[in-house]
Design a protein around this motif. Structure first.
Motif, short mmCIF file in Angstrom:
data_model
loop_
_atom_site.label_atom_id
_atom_site.label_comp_id
_atom_site.label_asym_id
_atom_site.label_seq_id
_atom_site.Cartn_x
_atom_site.Cartn_y
_atom_site.Cartn_z
N THR A 104 -0.22 9.47 -3.73
CA THR A 104 1.11 9.64 -3.14
C THR A 104 1.67 8.31 -2.63
O THR A 104 2.87 8.04 -2.76
N ASN A 105 0.81 7.47 -2.04
CA ASN A 105 1.29 6.28 -1.33
C ASN A 105 1.01 4.95 -2.03
O ASN A 105 1.57 3.93 -1.63
N PHE A 106 0.13 4.95 -3.02
CA PHE A 106 -0.22 3.70 -3.71
C PHE A 106 0.78 3.47 -4.83
O PHE A 106 1.05 4.38 -5.64
N PRO A 107 1.36 2.27 -4.93
CA PRO A 107 2.43 2.05 -5.93
C PRO A 107 1.93 2.00 -7.37
O PRO A 107 2.73 2.13 -8.30
N LEU A 108 0.60 1.81 -7.58
CA LEU A 108 0.06 1.70 -8.93
C LEU A 108 -0.74 2.96 -9.28
O LEU A 108 -1.08 3.77 -8.42
N ALA A 109 -1.06 3.12 -10.56
CA ALA A 109 -1.81 4.30 -11.02
C ALA A 109 -3.25 4.22 -10.52
O ALA A 109 -4.02 3.35 -10.97
N ILE A 110 -3.61 5.11 -9.60
CA ILE A 110 -4.93 5.05 -8.97
C ILE A 110 -6.06 5.27 -9.98
O ILE A 110 -7.18 4.81 -9.79
N GLU A 111 -5.76 5.98 -11.08
CA GLU A 111 -6.79 6.26 -12.09
C GLU A 111 -7.32 4.98 -12.74
O GLU A 111 -8.41 4.98 -13.32
N LYS A 112 -6.57 3.90 -12.65
CA LYS A 112 -6.97 2.64 -13.28
C LYS A 112 -7.78 1.73 -12.35
O LYS A 112 -8.08 0.59 -12.72
N TYR A 113 -8.16 2.27 -11.17
CA TYR A 113 -8.86 1.44 -10.19
C TYR A 113 -10.21 2.05 -9.83
O TYR A 113 -10.35 3.27 -9.70
N ALA A 114 -11.20 1.17 -9.68
CA ALA A 114 -12.49 1.58 -9.13
C ALA A 114 -12.35 1.60 -7.61
O ALA A 114 -11.72 0.71 -7.02
N LEU A 115 -12.96 2.60 -6.99
CA LEU A 115 -12.74 2.85 -5.57
C LEU A 115 -14.05 2.74 -4.79
O LEU A 115 -15.08 3.25 -5.21
N PHE A 116 -13.97 2.06 -3.65
CA PHE A 116 -15.06 2.10 -2.67
C PHE A 116 -14.44 2.38 -1.31
O PHE A 116 -13.42 1.78 -0.95
N TYR A 117 -15.05 3.30 -0.56
CA TYR A 117 -14.52 3.59 0.78
C TYR A 117 -15.68 3.70 1.76
O TYR A 117 -16.80 4.06 1.41
N LYS A 118 -15.38 3.39 3.00
CA LYS A 118 -16.36 3.45 4.08
C LYS A 118 -15.67 3.89 5.36
O LYS A 118 -14.65 3.31 5.75
N GLU A 119 -16.22 4.89 6.01
CA GLU A 119 -15.62 5.38 7.25
C GLU A 119 -15.98 4.45 8.41
O GLU A 119 -17.13 4.05 8.58
N ASP A 120 -14.97 4.11 9.19
CA ASP A 120 -15.18 3.34 10.42
C ASP A 120 -15.44 4.36 11.54
O ASP A 120 -14.52 4.87 12.18
N LYS A 121 -16.70 4.66 11.78
CA LYS A 121 -17.07 5.73 12.72
C LYS A 121 -16.75 5.38 14.17
O LYS A 121 -16.63 6.26 15.01
N TYR A 122 -16.60 4.08 14.45
CA TYR A 122 -16.31 3.67 15.83
C TYR A 122 -14.84 3.92 16.20
O TYR A 122 -14.49 3.94 17.38
N ARG A 123 -13.99 4.09 15.19
CA ARG A 123 -12.58 4.31 15.47
C ARG A 123 -12.12 5.70 15.05
O ARG A 123 -10.95 6.02 15.16
N SER A 124 -13.02 6.52 14.56
CA SER A 124 -12.67 7.85 14.12
C SER A 124 -12.67 8.81 15.31
O SER A 124 -13.31 8.58 16.32
N LEU A 125 -11.91 9.89 15.14
CA LEU A 125 -11.80 10.93 16.16
C LEU A 125 -12.34 12.24 15.59
O LEU A 125 -12.53 12.36 14.37
N PRO A 126 -12.59 13.24 16.43
CA PRO A 126 -13.11 14.52 15.92
C PRO A 126 -12.23 15.15 14.85
O PRO A 126 -12.72 15.83 13.94
N THR A 127 -10.90 14.94 14.94
CA THR A 127 -9.98 15.53 13.96
C THR A 127 -9.39 14.51 12.99
O THR A 127 -8.68 14.89 12.05
N LEU A 128 -9.68 13.22 13.21
CA LEU A 128 -9.07 12.17 12.40
C LEU A 128 -10.12 11.13 12.03
O LEU A 128 -10.88 10.67 12.89
N ALA A 129 -10.18 10.77 10.75
CA ALA A 129 -11.15 9.79 10.26
C ALA A 129 -10.43 8.53 9.80
O ALA A 129 -9.36 8.61 9.17
#
Length: 432
Positions: A104-129
């Motif tokens: 929805t928010n990325f201007p390029l086709a996400i299917e053409k990108y390799a993805l890595f993600y990591k949660e920042d647990k020190y800044r996350s909330l019980p309802t928000l990551a």
């Protein structure tokens, strides 16, 4: 998780730069990085947004003619990596939520990108990551993996320069938790900029730096002006450059560090040790790092088995067969010493034997065995019939209690049926 059982911790590193492929074989001795081998092959691998596979493959071929690679880490020192920091509500699968957000928010086709993600647990909330997301063209990763597969290489990790330099900054304790930093790093025509707050990445900007087209001070000031709204007066500016420059436009305190390859090598080794400890790093390899590491070590494991375990099994087998042969000889000798039972001559003898043995009852045999037990006593008389054994003992009156006790011990089933006295003698009659 310790899986380094058969080799020392050597690491082969490939730095894929914009205009070269650099190789280093390193290890760690007394907390210092030691370079065992190194090679640099000039080649235009990335230029003006284009990644040139044929040049990279040609450089790899040249490298493999001179060196044998084992534990392989690949560092992408190119400006294709995109960093984003997003907040998402909890509830659904993290990866699914991130992909839907980027669609929805990325201007390029996400299917053409390799993805890595990591949660920042020190800044996350019980309802928000909060997630740190790294994107790179899937074509580049697929091309690198196709080359490594073609030449029998298995990468432990494929990570951007930003990750290994961040590992260097954190592990060398250059950063303080309570401070904010804007860090500039220039390596091999690749300019990396970090905005770090409380040791957490807020922004990463990567771009190709061409000195023949733009002045370095102008390039740094442009990034600084872009990030100025997020900087504090106390934010520290760290510059890892080949030479010190003025940067009069920057208001905050500046710290210059001479950039050396050793900083990148240390950062890469920190990433490697994190893999051995099963800690997460930014990585675009599709398999689990420790799975790849184990697969790389499998030939060494087979060597260990062939050198140690298999000879032990062979020796144990020989010992078993020698002992079995010895036992067979002992059995043969003992069998020859056993007396044979006379053979039965005819059918009549066999029938008579069966008839006699059928008449013998276990209790009758027990009664005959009584004789062996009472013969040591002063026996006066013994009688046998089909129901019981009756025996009499005659002895001096002084031994009465002793003999009664011994009879109760030797023949607990014997019953005293008669007791008589005559002068100094006693007569006891038992039935069994």
């Amino acid at each position: 998780m310790k899986i380094d059982l058969f080799k020392d911790k050597y690491l082969d590193l490939l730095f894929i730069n914009n205009r070269s492929l650099a190789y280093f074989k390193i290890t760690q001795e007394k907390a210092k990085i030691k370079v065992l081998k190194s090679e640099k092959i000039e080649a235009e691998i990335y230029s003006q947004g284009a990644f040139r596979l044929s040049n990279l493959e040609s450089a790899v071929q040249t490298l493999l003619k001179k060196h044998k690679l084992t534990e392989l880490g690949i560092v992408l020192n190119i400006p294709n990596v995109i960093f984003q920091r997003i907040n998402l509500p909890r509830g659904t699968s993290a990866k699914e939520a991130i992909i839907n957000y980027l669609k929805t928010n990325f201007p390029l086709a996400i299917e053409k990108y390799a993805l890595f993600y990591k949660e920042d647990k020190y800044r996350s909330l019980p309802t928000l990551a909060t997630f740190n997301i790294f994107l790179i063209s899937k074509e580049i990763i697929d091309l690198i993996l196709s080359i490594t597969e073609r030449y029998g290489l298995t990468p432990l990790f494929i990570t951007p320069t930003a990750e290994i330099f961040y590992q260097y900054l954190v592990n060398k304790t250059i950063l303080d938790f309570n401070e904010d930093y804007l860090v500039f790093v220039l390596t091999e025509n690749n300019l990396v900029s970090f905005l770090i707050k409380n040791l957490r990445l807020e922004k990463i900007i990567l771009e190709e730096y061409l000195p023949e087209r733009i002045d370095l001070e102008l390039a740094l000031n442009r990034i600084y002006d872009f990030l100025r709204p997020e900087l504090k007066p106390t934010t520290r500016i760290l510059l890892f450059l080949e030479q010190q420059i003025e940067l009069t436009n920057i208001e905050q305190q500046k710290f210059f560090f001479p950039i050396t390859i050793n900083a990148l090598l240390e950062g890469a080794y920190f990433a490697f040790t994190n893999i051995l400890a099963d800690r997460q790093i930014v990585d675009f390899v599709p398999l689990k790092n420790y799975t790849i590491y184990f697969l790389n070590r499998l030939p060494a494991a087979l060597t260990f088995l062939s050198l140690y375990v298999l000879p032990l099994i062979f020796l144990a087998s020989i010992s078993f067969f020698i002992l079995q042969n010895k036992f067979n000889k002992e059995i043969t000798t003992l069998s020859a010493q056993i007396k044979t039972v006379p053979s039965i001559q005819n059918q009549t003898d066999l029938e008579n034997l069966i008839k006699i043995t059928s008449l013998i009852k276990p209790d009758i045999i027990d009664r005959f065995l009584v004789v062996n037990k009472i013969k040591k006593f002063p026996l006066d008389k013994i009688e046998f019939n089909h129901q019981e054994v009756i025996f009499s003992l005659k002895f001096d009156q002084k031994e009465q209690e002793k003999i009664k006790f011994e009879i109760s011990q030797e023949l607990p089933k014997a019953k005293l049926i008669e007791e008589t006295s005559e002068a100094d003698m006693v007569k006891l009659k038992y039935s069994f």
